[in-house]
Design a protein around this motif. Structure first.
Motif, mmCIF file in Angstrom:
data_model
loop_
_atom_site.group_PDB
_atom_site.id
_atom_site.type_symbol
_atom_site.label_atom_id
_atom_site.label_comp_id
_atom_site.label_asym_id
_atom_site.label_seq_id
_atom_site.Cartn_x
_atom_site.Cartn_y
_atom_site.Cartn_z
ATOM 1 N N MET A 19 0.833 -1.201 0.000
ATOM 2 C CA MET A 19 0.000 0.000 0.000
ATOM 3 C C MET A 19 0.864 1.247 0.000
ATOM 4 N N SER A 51 -12.303 4.074 -1.331
ATOM 5 C CA SER A 51 -12.010 3.592 -2.675
ATOM 6 C C SER A 51 -11.215 2.311 -2.593
ATOM 7 N N GLY A 52 -10.868 1.755 -3.729
ATOM 8 C CA GLY A 52 -10.114 0.514 -3.735
ATOM 9 C C GLY A 52 -11.028 -0.685 -3.600
ATOM 10 N N ASP A 71 -15.580 -3.408 -5.801
ATOM 11 C CA ASP A 71 -15.330 -1.965 -5.866
ATOM 12 C C ASP A 71 -16.598 -1.201 -5.446
#
Lengths: 144, 144
Positions: free
Chosen positions: B1, B9-10, B51
């Motif tokens: 990361m 997000s992600g 997502d």
DNA sequence: ATGCATCCTCCAGTCGCTGGAGGATCAAGC
DNA sequence: GCTTGATCCTCCAGCGACTGGAGGATGCAT
């Protein structure tokens, strides 16, 4: 048949029982399978033959189903019905529990009705991009 | 990361999605199986990663379910939601049909409530042999 | 005797999940 | 590096209350 036609006595096959009670044939067999209805006597060729007692029991089940009782409750109610000297309170508990469930369901549905009415009322009939119904479903945070 | 922590997000695994939407893990997999949710990408070890779009879609489904829509209707509503240029009327038809069903159900349940109230009110609490509840279930001819 | 209705058993499907078995993988603490 | 526990995977069975179909054996009426 030696008797003339004694109206509502004697044994009848499953189809007649179904017609008499308004319960479908497969459902009657299902009730037997799960032990709600006792297994009736059979003819030599394995056909179920029902008497008046079976018809009364099945009618009881049908009425209870129409009132929305689940089969477990009906099992208990039938059991009580078979023992007239037991206290009535048990039957009342079952009925009142069910009544409470019905009331709760009504309340839930009324809330739904409100939401749905609002959604559809606001919808003006353009494109989906401006549709209040779709929008409500996207945004709707909680409220239930 | 490498990113600090960009809030929402992600990709997240199914458990996080479940926690975020209030839909249980097996239910999410079930929705995928029946084609309500698209199959998400997987990690090398076969874990589903979702997502934000997936979360929005799942939230939509959840809201619709809370409003009592069946999965077929939700499928149609999702489809409409995916095509913003289509006419809104289709969504309205679905919502109004459902509203009508809800209203009818309320009416039915109110009738049940009435019957059940009467039954339990009349019951004095003696033996089953005198129980109005049991009696009503035996005699009750129709009325529904 | 023929033909159709009814019966039999067994099994799969409905709807919307829910949960368990049995195993792989991940993430965190030591 | 290792262990532990949480999380994930697939597959499959079960809930409630039926419903309906396949495939075959009867029964009843003409």
């Amino acid at each position: 048949m030696t008797q003339p036609s004694p109206a509502s006595s004697g044994l009848r096959p499953i189809g007649k029982l179904a017609a008499a009670t308004g319960v479908k044939v497969p459902t009657i067999r299902f009730y037997e399978e799960i032990g709600l209805l006792p297994a009736p006597p059979r003819t030599a060729s394995d056909r179920r033959m029902y008497d008046d007692a079976a018809e009364r029991r099945l009618s009881f089940i049908r009425h209870a189903r129409q009132l929305g009782f689940d089969l477990d409750s009906i099992r208990s109610l039938l059991d009580l019905s078979d023992h007239p000297d037991r206290p009535c309170a048990e039957a009342n508990v079952i009925a009142e529990r069910h009544l409470a469930e019905v009331k709760q369901k009504i309340a839930q549905l009324r809330a739904l009705q409100g939401e749905l009415s609002r959604m559809t009322a606001e919808c003006a009939g353009g494109r989906v991009s401006a549709c209040k119904v779709i929008e409500a479903l996207h945004d709707h945070p909680a409220s239930l």
